[in-house]
Scaffold this motif. Structure first.
Motif, PDB file in Angstrom:
ATOM      1  N   HIS A 173       0.853  -1.194   0.000  1.00 23.18           N
ATOM      2  CA  HIS A 173       0.000   0.000   0.000  1.00 23.18           C
ATOM      3  C   HIS A 173       0.890   1.245   0.000  1.00 23.18           C
ATOM      4  CE1 HIS A 173      -0.372  -0.425   4.723  1.00 23.18           C
ATOM      5  NE2 HIS A 173       0.855  -0.591   4.291  1.00 23.18           N
ATOM      6  N   SER A 175       0.683   3.553   2.228  1.00 26.84           N
ATOM      7  CA  SER A 175       0.792   4.082   3.598  1.00 26.84           C
ATOM      8  C   SER A 175       2.229   4.228   4.112  1.00 26.84           C
ATOM      9  CB  SER A 175      -0.033   3.212   4.551  1.00 26.84           C
ATOM     10  OG  SER A 175      -1.372   3.153   4.126  1.00 26.84           O
ATOM     11  N   ARG A 199       0.194  -6.733  -4.693  1.00 26.44           N
ATOM     12  CA  ARG A 199      -0.376  -7.760  -3.813  1.00 26.44           C
ATOM     13  C   ARG A 199      -0.496  -9.054  -4.599  1.00 26.44           C
ATOM     14  NH1 ARG A 199      -5.112  -4.213  -0.720  1.00 26.44           N
ATOM     15  NH2 ARG A 199      -3.669  -2.556  -0.127  1.00 26.44           N
ATOM     16  N   GLN A 213      -2.319   3.352  -5.993  1.00 27.97           N
ATOM     17  CA  GLN A 213      -3.100   3.927  -4.898  1.00 27.97           C
ATOM     18  C   GLN A 213      -2.767   5.403  -4.758  1.00 27.97           C
ATOM     19  OE1 GLN A 213      -2.336   1.870  -1.156  1.00 27.97           O
ATOM     20  NE2 GLN A 213      -4.228   0.704  -1.373  1.00 27.97           N
ATOM     21  N   GLU A 215      -2.903   8.230  -1.446  1.00 30.50           N
ATOM     22  CA  GLU A 215      -3.099   8.298  -0.004  1.00 30.50           C
ATOM     23  C   GLU A 215      -3.041   9.754   0.394  1.00 30.50           C
ATOM     24  OE1 GLU A 215      -2.101   5.103   1.843  1.00 30.50           O
ATOM     25  OE2 GLU A 215      -1.960   5.889   3.866  1.00 30.50           O
ATOM     26  N   PHE A 255      -3.698   1.181  11.431  1.00 26.37           N
ATOM     27  CA  PHE A 255      -2.999   2.468  11.533  1.00 26.37           C
ATOM     28  C   PHE A 255      -3.927   3.661  11.712  1.00 26.37           C
ATOM     29  CE2 PHE A 255      -4.089   2.227   7.113  1.00 26.37           C
ATOM     30  CZ  PHE A 255      -3.764   0.919   6.749  1.00 26.37           C
ATOM     31  N   GLY A 289     -10.659   3.629   2.082  1.00 26.49           N
ATOM     32  CA  GLY A 289     -10.520   3.441   3.520  1.00 26.49           C
ATOM     33  C   GLY A 289      -9.963   4.712   4.146  1.00 26.49           C
ATOM     34  N   GLY A 314      -6.923   6.263   1.995  1.00 27.76           N
ATOM     35  CA  GLY A 314      -6.248   5.653   0.859  1.00 27.76           C
ATOM     36  C   GLY A 314      -7.260   5.088  -0.120  1.00 27.76           C
TER      37      GLY A 314
HETATM   38  N1  PHE Z   1      -3.650   1.479   3.345  1.00 33.81           N
HETATM   39  C1  PHE Z   1      -5.041   1.070   3.286  1.00 33.81           C
HETATM   40  C2  PHE Z   1      -5.172  -0.017   2.209  1.00 33.81           C
HETATM   41  O1  PHE Z   1      -4.289  -0.220   1.444  1.00 33.81           O
HETATM   42  C3  PHE Z   1      -5.931   2.222   2.934  1.00 33.81           C
HETATM   43  C4  PHE Z   1      -5.978   3.277   3.998  1.00 33.81           C
HETATM   44  C5  PHE Z   1      -5.106   4.319   3.999  1.00 33.81           C
HETATM   45  C6  PHE Z   1      -6.919   3.185   5.017  1.00 33.81           C
HETATM   46  C7  PHE Z   1      -5.144   5.294   4.973  1.00 33.81           C
HETATM   47  C8  PHE Z   1      -6.985   4.149   5.982  1.00 33.81           C
HETATM   48  C9  PHE Z   1      -6.092   5.199   5.963  1.00 33.81           C
HETATM   49  O2  PHE Z   1      -6.175  -0.692   2.157  1.00 33.81           O
END
Ligand code: PHE
Length: 344
Positions: A173, A175, A199, A213, A215, A255, A289, A314
């Protein structure tokens, strides 16, 4: 020699040669004005008759001389024009054939979407930051409060790089870029990050082992859930259309706390549901999310969780593009058929 005639001859000569040098002067008009039956030289010839006899010969000779000069100049000019016109006529280029159209490429729809999304946030004052696609488990998991026994750390859930002795992995991700950015900067900060994530999923209409993605992260001393809702609402209206509504459902991410799954009103039925095929009658589409940054994440980057709060969300860029453009298979983005790509 009669100075009158001499000066008139000089005047005509310089005027005529200047006219001939101009591209807009047509040869027929030139001939008519200077050399023709009613031309200027002919007028002068008539004046010669009024001169004393001994001067007539000389005047006539000068007029004739100019006439020859201008006739020659005109002939030269005509052959010059002919010389430039000729190659085109003889050319082997067939001007009636259709042109050879050059295909100029354009951005891939995923990148177009990525830049469209970035533009919305740039207009709101967010920075765009990038991070590495090959990450450490620390940035991808530990610092994000994903402990080592968390299911997403399973070897089968992530691409570890065997030749680095499993010390590195392809980020699952975006993040980890939050972690890197927070370690580099001090609050207040508002940024987005975009890029590839990986993934180990089998390709299917809604899944692909590589996708993109975006974020978003905002941290300051008084950031609340209301800021998250406000920013998301503006983003969804700007990107999906001004009538788009958002809906938050409680969810879980290691997180963020609290966490939410965010839906937008269906881009096809506008939320009416019924027999809509896209939202399957739900009226809503799951899009991303989100949540408030977990205190443990702040501790990992050296921010005091008592002093700072923040939100993060994200979203999958392909998913956003699928919904926005009504595409039904994520695999189309990587098959690279021009019939698909040229539609954007
Ligand atoms: N990193 C999460 C994902 O890949 C998405 C996300 C990012 C959720 C930031 C909350 C806050 O699914």
């Amino acid at each position: 020699m009669d100075t009158d005639i001499q000066s008139e001859l000089d005047k005509i000569k310089s005027e005529a040669l200047a006219a001939l040098a101009k591209p807009e002067t047509k040869p027929e008009e030139f001939e008519h004005r200077y050399l023709g039956r009613k031309g200027l030289l002919r007028d002068l010839t008539q004046k010669v008759g009024a001169l004393p006899t001994e001067k007539r010969g000389e005047a006539g000779r000068l007029i004739n001389e100019l006439k020859n000069t201008l006739t020659q100049a005109l002939a030269d000019q005509k052959s010059k024009l002919g010389a430039t016109a000729q190659p085109a006529a003889k050319s082997t280029i067939d001007l009636t054939l259709p042109g050879d159209r050059k295909h100029i490429g354009h951005l891939h729809p995923v990148y177009q979407t990525m830049y469209d999304i970035s533009d919305v946030f740039i207009r709101m004052g967010f920075d765009v930051v990038y991070g590495p696609e090959i990450e450490t488990p620390y940035h991808n998991f530990d610092a994000l409060n994903i402990p080592s026994d968390h299911p997403s750390r399973d070897n089968f859930d992530t691409f570890y790089l065997a030749d680095t002795n499993y010390k590195y992995l392809l980020r699952s991700h975006t993040s980890p870029v939050q972690i890197r950015a927070m370690k580099e900067r001090k609050p207040p900060l508002s940024l987005i990050t975009v890029g590839k994530v990986f993934r180990p999923d089998t390709p299917a209409p809604s899944r692909y082992p590589m996708f993109h993605q975006m974020e978003c992260l905002m941290v300051d001393t008084d950031i609340s859930f209301a800021h998250l809702k406000g920013v998301l609402d503006i983003f969804c209206k700007e990107f999906f259309g001004p009538d788009t509504k958002t809906r938050f459902r409680p969810s879980f991410f290691p997180f963020t706390e609290p966490s939410a799954e965010v839906d937008i009103s269906c881009v096809i039925c506008g939320g009416a549901g019924g027999s809509c095929g896209l939202c399957r009658g739900e009226g809503w589409l799951e899009i991303l999310g989100a949540g408030m940054v977990h205190p443990k994440v702040f501790e990992a980057v050296g921010y005091d969780p008592e002093e700072y709060t923040g939100f993060a969300f994200g979203m999958g860029i392909e998913r956003a593009a699928l919904l926005k453009y009504g595409i039904n298979d994520i695999r189309l983005f990587t098959e690279n058929h021009l019939r698909f790509l040229n539609q954007f």
